[in-house]
Design a protein around this motif. Structure first.
Motif, PDB file in Angstrom:
ATOM      1  N   SER A   1       8.258 -12.190  14.328  1.00 47.77           N
ATOM      2  CA  SER A   1       7.489 -13.049  13.424  1.00 47.77           C
ATOM      3  C   SER A   1       7.484 -14.517  13.864  1.00 47.77           C
ATOM      4  CB  SER A   1       8.029 -12.928  12.008  1.00 47.77           C
ATOM      5  OG  SER A   1       9.349 -13.418  11.960  1.00 47.77           O
ATOM      6  N   GLN A   2       7.834 -14.782  15.118  1.00 46.82           N
ATOM      7  CA  GLN A   2       7.840 -16.120  15.705  1.00 46.82           C
ATOM      8  C   GLN A   2       8.700 -17.100  14.892  1.00 46.82           C
ATOM      9  OE1 GLN A   2       4.666 -14.578  15.404  1.00 46.82           O
ATOM     10  NE2 GLN A   2       4.663 -13.967  17.548  1.00 46.82           N
ATOM     11  N   GLY A   3       9.851 -16.658  14.415  1.00 45.31           N
ATOM     12  CA  GLY A   3      10.805 -17.535  13.739  1.00 45.31           C
ATOM     13  C   GLY A   3      10.548 -17.760  12.265  1.00 45.31           C
ATOM     14  N   ASN A   4       9.624 -17.042  11.681  1.00 44.37           N
ATOM     15  CA  ASN A   4       9.325 -17.195  10.258  1.00 44.37           C
ATOM     16  C   ASN A   4      10.276 -16.283   9.469  1.00 44.37           C
ATOM     17  OD1 ASN A   4       8.240 -17.671   7.783  1.00 44.37           O
ATOM     18  ND2 ASN A   4       6.244 -16.786   8.226  1.00 44.37           N
ATOM     19  N   ASP A   5      11.285 -16.886   8.839  1.00 46.79           N
ATOM     20  CA  ASP A   5      12.269 -16.059   8.138  1.00 46.79           C
ATOM     21  C   ASP A   5      11.804 -15.628   6.752  1.00 46.79           C
ATOM     22  OD1 ASP A   5      12.482 -18.565   7.042  1.00 46.79           O
ATOM     23  OD2 ASP A   5      14.665 -18.511   6.871  1.00 46.79           O
ATOM     24  N   GLN A   6      10.637 -16.092   6.298  1.00 46.69           N
ATOM     25  CA  GLN A   6      10.089 -15.625   5.025  1.00 46.69           C
ATOM     26  C   GLN A   6       9.668 -14.149   5.117  1.00 46.69           C
ATOM     27  OE1 GLN A   6      10.110 -17.356   2.245  1.00 46.69           O
ATOM     28  NE2 GLN A   6      11.060 -19.087   3.310  1.00 46.69           N
ATOM     29  N   LYS A   7       9.228 -13.742   6.294  1.00 45.81           N
ATOM     30  CA  LYS A   7       8.812 -12.348   6.489  1.00 45.81           C
ATOM     31  C   LYS A   7      10.002 -11.417   6.668  1.00 45.81           C
ATOM     32  CE  LYS A   7       4.435 -13.605   8.637  1.00 45.81           C
ATOM     33  NZ  LYS A   7       3.616 -13.527   9.850  1.00 45.81           N
ATOM     34  N   CYS A   8      11.173 -11.976   6.947  1.00 44.74           N
ATOM     35  CA  CYS A   8      12.372 -11.172   7.218  1.00 44.74           C
ATOM     36  C   CYS A   8      13.400 -11.301   6.098  1.00 44.74           C
ATOM     37  CB  CYS A   8      12.999 -11.604   8.538  1.00 44.74           C
ATOM     38  SG  CYS A   8      11.884 -11.540   9.926  1.00 44.74           S
ATOM     39  N   SER A   9      12.955 -11.454   4.888  1.00 42.38           N
ATOM     40  CA  SER A   9      13.887 -11.691   3.779  1.00 42.38           C
ATOM     41  C   SER A   9      14.773 -10.470   3.503  1.00 42.38           C
ATOM     42  CB  SER A   9      13.122 -12.088   2.522  1.00 42.38           C
ATOM     43  OG  SER A   9      12.266 -11.036   2.133  1.00 42.38           O
TER      44      SER A   9
END
Length: 80
Positions: free
Chosen positions: A36-44
């Motif tokens: 997700s290119q560093g987007n931790d909102q998608k990996c909650s």
């Protein structure tokens, strides 16, 4: 720093690889971050799994037993 002949010794770094309790959760979280290119909102979900695993590990209040080499030296002294 030399060792005496006949003394018992074990390299504790070889046994450090035996316990890695949250490795699976950490790998899934890091792979999700890379996808997700560093987007931790998608990996909650992966992040919450990792934090739950880490919290469970810190709650284990166990007294450390000491190094294995210390106990081997004690056994070697008793043998003489």
């Amino acid at each position: 720093m030399g060792r005496k002949a006949g003394s018992l010794s074990i390299n504790p770094k070889k046994f450090a690889n035996l316990q890695k309790p949250c490795m699976k959760e950490m790998i899934t979280f890091l792979s999700c971050l890379s996808l997700s290119q560093g987007n931790d909102q998608k990996c909650s979900r992966q992040k919450s799994n990792l934090s739950a695993c880490m919290d469970a590990q810190t709650s284990n209040k166990r007294k450390p037993l000491g190094s294995i080499n210390y106990h081997l030296q004690r056994l070697n002294r008793g043998r003489k």
